[in-house]
Design a protein around this motif. Structure first.
Motif, PDB file in Angstrom:
ATOM      1  N   LYS A  29      31.783 151.497 -44.811  1.00  0.00           N
ATOM      2  CA  LYS A  29      31.235 152.855 -44.756  1.00  0.00           C
ATOM      3  C   LYS A  29      31.541 153.514 -43.406  1.00  0.00           C
ATOM      4  O   LYS A  29      31.726 154.733 -43.322  1.00  0.00           O
ATOM      5  CB  LYS A  29      29.731 152.821 -45.011  1.00  0.00           C
ATOM      6  N   TYR A  30      31.604 152.697 -42.345  1.00  0.00           N
ATOM      7  CA  TYR A  30      31.811 153.236 -41.000  1.00  0.00           C
ATOM      8  C   TYR A  30      33.143 152.822 -40.391  1.00  0.00           C
ATOM      9  O   TYR A  30      33.377 153.014 -39.200  1.00  0.00           O
ATOM     10  CB  TYR A  30      30.654 152.816 -40.095  1.00  0.00           C
ATOM     11  N   ASN A 167      24.379 141.803 -37.765  1.00  0.00           N
ATOM     12  CA  ASN A 167      24.536 142.633 -38.956  1.00  0.00           C
ATOM     13  C   ASN A 167      23.976 144.020 -38.678  1.00  0.00           C
ATOM     14  O   ASN A 167      23.025 144.172 -37.912  1.00  0.00           O
ATOM     15  CB  ASN A 167      23.756 142.038 -40.136  1.00  0.00           C
ATOM     16  N   GLY A 168      24.552 145.002 -39.328  1.00  0.00           N
ATOM     17  CA  GLY A 168      24.047 146.357 -39.189  1.00  0.00           C
ATOM     18  C   GLY A 168      23.636 146.926 -40.530  1.00  0.00           C
ATOM     19  O   GLY A 168      24.108 146.487 -41.587  1.00  0.00           O
ATOM     20  N   ILE A 169      22.749 147.898 -40.508  1.00  0.00           N
ATOM     21  CA  ILE A 169      22.266 148.551 -41.719  1.00  0.00           C
ATOM     22  C   ILE A 169      22.259 150.059 -41.510  1.00  0.00           C
ATOM     23  O   ILE A 169      22.369 150.536 -40.388  1.00  0.00           O
ATOM     24  CB  ILE A 169      20.830 148.096 -42.069  1.00  0.00           C
ATOM     25  N   ASP A 170      22.129 150.788 -42.591  1.00  0.00           N
ATOM     26  CA  ASP A 170      21.839 152.218 -42.499  1.00  0.00           C
ATOM     27  C   ASP A 170      20.331 152.386 -42.343  1.00  0.00           C
ATOM     28  O   ASP A 170      19.556 151.728 -43.062  1.00  0.00           O
ATOM     29  CB  ASP A 170      22.294 152.949 -43.758  1.00  0.00           C
ATOM     30  N   MET A 171      19.933 153.231 -41.425  1.00  0.00           N
ATOM     31  CA  MET A 171      18.523 153.549 -41.291  1.00  0.00           C
ATOM     32  C   MET A 171      18.045 154.226 -42.579  1.00  0.00           C
ATOM     33  O   MET A 171      18.680 155.161 -43.070  1.00  0.00           O
ATOM     34  CB  MET A 171      18.286 154.468 -40.098  1.00  0.00           C
ATOM     35  N   ILE A 172      16.948 153.732 -43.126  1.00  0.00           N
ATOM     36  CA  ILE A 172      16.426 154.272 -44.378  1.00  0.00           C
ATOM     37  C   ILE A 172      15.270 155.215 -44.070  1.00  0.00           C
ATOM     38  O   ILE A 172      14.309 154.813 -43.403  1.00  0.00           O
ATOM     39  CB  ILE A 172      15.936 153.134 -45.302  1.00  0.00           C
ATOM     40  N   PHE A 352      20.578 147.623 -34.439  1.00  0.00           N
ATOM     41  CA  PHE A 352      20.966 147.043 -35.723  1.00  0.00           C
ATOM     42  C   PHE A 352      21.532 148.049 -36.723  1.00  0.00           C
ATOM     43  O   PHE A 352      21.415 147.852 -37.930  1.00  0.00           O
ATOM     44  CB  PHE A 352      19.763 146.329 -36.348  1.00  0.00           C
ATOM     45  N   THR A 353      22.148 149.118 -36.250  1.00  0.00           N
ATOM     46  CA  THR A 353      22.721 150.071 -37.197  1.00  0.00           C
ATOM     47  C   THR A 353      24.135 149.656 -37.589  1.00  0.00           C
ATOM     48  O   THR A 353      24.867 149.052 -36.802  1.00  0.00           O
ATOM     49  CB  THR A 353      22.761 151.499 -36.628  1.00  0.00           C
ATOM     50  N   ALA A 354      24.513 150.010 -38.826  1.00  0.00           N
ATOM     51  CA  ALA A 354      25.845 149.660 -39.325  1.00  0.00           C
ATOM     52  C   ALA A 354      26.940 150.355 -38.522  1.00  0.00           C
ATOM     53  O   ALA A 354      28.017 149.791 -38.309  1.00  0.00           O
ATOM     54  CB  ALA A 354      25.946 150.046 -40.797  1.00  0.00           C
ATOM     55  N   GLU A 355      26.669 151.550 -38.071  1.00  0.00           N
ATOM     56  CA  GLU A 355      27.658 152.288 -37.290  1.00  0.00           C
ATOM     57  C   GLU A 355      27.982 151.549 -35.991  1.00  0.00           C
ATOM     58  O   GLU A 355      29.146 151.415 -35.605  1.00  0.00           O
ATOM     59  CB  GLU A 355      27.128 153.688 -36.987  1.00  0.00           C
ATOM     60  N   LYS A 356      26.944 151.030 -35.312  1.00  0.00           N
ATOM     61  CA  LYS A 356      27.175 150.261 -34.085  1.00  0.00           C
ATOM     62  C   LYS A 356      27.874 148.945 -34.382  1.00  0.00           C
ATOM     63  O   LYS A 356      28.741 148.500 -33.626  1.00  0.00           O
ATOM     64  CB  LYS A 356      25.842 150.024 -33.375  1.00  0.00           C
ATOM     65  N   MET A 357      27.499 148.303 -35.482  1.00  0.00           N
ATOM     66  CA  MET A 357      28.138 147.044 -35.869  1.00  0.00           C
ATOM     67  C   MET A 357      29.629 147.252 -36.088  1.00  0.00           C
ATOM     68  O   MET A 357      30.463 146.469 -35.610  1.00  0.00           O
ATOM     69  CB  MET A 357      27.495 146.499 -37.134  1.00  0.00           C
TER      70      MET A 357
END
Length: 371
Positions: A29-30, A167-172, A352-357
């Motif tokens: 995604k990123y 691991n990174g995630i999208d903030m919900i 822990f954001t996906a963008e940073k990961m």
């Protein structure tokens, strides 16, 4: 003249969408598509394939590849694929066969991500053998937490090869009161009840039995709490039978597989994980990103996500009494709840954001090129 893109092949053997698959989807995604040409190799009929394709990335379906790390019959077709396509990097997730094929095909660099804890190895010869295999077939090994790194070192991997990349995630976003009511109602949570949930595969390592024992203890003190067992697995029938024997039918809801699990994770009032060992725990991270406090067992990487007393509580593995006490403490103290809610969201956003990961991973890719 445009800069030539670096060609990256990710290889997963999973036929279902597990932790590695969700990691990959978050990365894609990123992904910086101006700099990286990313392709994904999957077994035939993998449930991950449509999700990857939906993000616009090519999927190579390998009929010979099975859902296991070493698969002898997949070695030749993978080697031929890499020889033909000449990727700059092959990045594997559990597939030793793909690493062997990449080395045989002369791929310049091989990355490998370890998504789970590794059992300690006492046999010195086996530890030495594992170290030799990793040196031969991996140039960089990524551990998804410090706990995974420690477990890999205990299993024989050379510490110099391992890089920790969370691991990174999208903030919900937290749902509105009406959205939350609708989501919980769709899973049978009575209006006005608090929802305490565990989102995990229904397998032994996740130790749902401890969650159910804690639910039994808390249910005796509070009638306004519904307990959600989110997910599916081989132990479902057994766990449902235990709930019936405990007299908790109506208080414990088994959701089964949930397609858009993030919406439900964000609608919880409290997130719980009771794993005996856990690499990091995406389900806690996703709930916490929406401001949901958590209680989890101090197993593996959970303590790197959950900061005791700040955004939730840690309890010992298998300690149902302390788990119930901590759940009751959070749900019964509004000021504490609000503090932990704010801290949970802030901690996820910080590290822990996906963008940073994705940015950190691509920096690793580029650093290797510079060397």
């Amino acid at each position: 003249m445009a800069e030539e893109k670096m060609k990256i092949y990710h290889v997963l053997t999973d036929k279902n969408i597990g932790g590695a698959g969700r990691w990959l989807l978050y990365y894609l995604k990123y992904c910086n598509q101006d700099r990286f040409d990313v392709r994904v190799v999957l077994p035939k009929d993998s449930r991950l394939a449509p999700a990857v394709a939906q993000l616009g990335f090519p999927v190579i379906s390998m009929e010979a590849m099975e859902d296991r790390s070493f698969d002898k019959k997949a070695l030749k077709p993978l080697t031929e694929l890499f020889q033909k396509e000449k990727p700059d990097i092959v990045h594997t997730h559990a597939s030793l066969t793909a690493r062997m094929a990449a080395r045989k095909a002369g791929v310049p660099r091989i990355f490998h991500t370890k998504h789970c804890m590794e059992a300690a190895e006492k046999n010195t010869l086996k530890k030495l053998a594992k170290r030799m295999v990793n040196h031969k077939y991996s140039d960089c090994i990524i551990a998804v937490s410090k706990a995974v790194r420690r477990s890999m070192i205990g299993g024989g991997t050379d510490p110099a090869q391992i890089v920790v990349l969370y691991n990174g995630i999208d903030m919900i976003p937290a749902p509105s009161a009406e959205e939350k009511k609708a989501i919980l109602s769709s899973y049978g949570v009575p209006e006005g009840n608090l929802a305490v949930g565990i989102a995990a595969r229904l397998e032994e390592v996740k130790d749902h039995a401890t969650f159910l024992k804690a639910a039994e203890l808390l249910a005796k003190k509070r009638e306004d709490v519904t307990f959600l067992v989110i997910g599916d697995g081989s132990l479902r029938e057994r766990l449902e039978a235990e709930v019936k024997m405990m007299g908790l039918r109506g208080r414990v809801v088994f959701t089964g597989f949930v397609q858009e699990i993030e919406r439900l994770e964000a609608a919880l009032d409290l997130a719980v994980i009771t794993s005996r060992e856990e690499a990091l725990c995406l389900s806690l991270m996703e709930s916490m990103s929406a401001g949901v406090p958590a209680v989890g067992t101090d197993s593996g990487g959970v303590s790197e996500v959950l900061r005791h007393g700040e955004n939730g509580f840690l309890v010992a593995v298998g300690d149902a009494e302390d788990l119930a006490r901590r759940m009751e403490e959070i749900l019964g103290d509004q000021a504490l709840y609000e503090k932990m809610s704010r801290n949970a969201k802030a901690w996820m956003e910080e590290g822990f954001t996906a963008e940073k990961m994705a940015a950190r991973l691509e920096k690793l890719y580029m650093e290797g090129e510079k060397r």
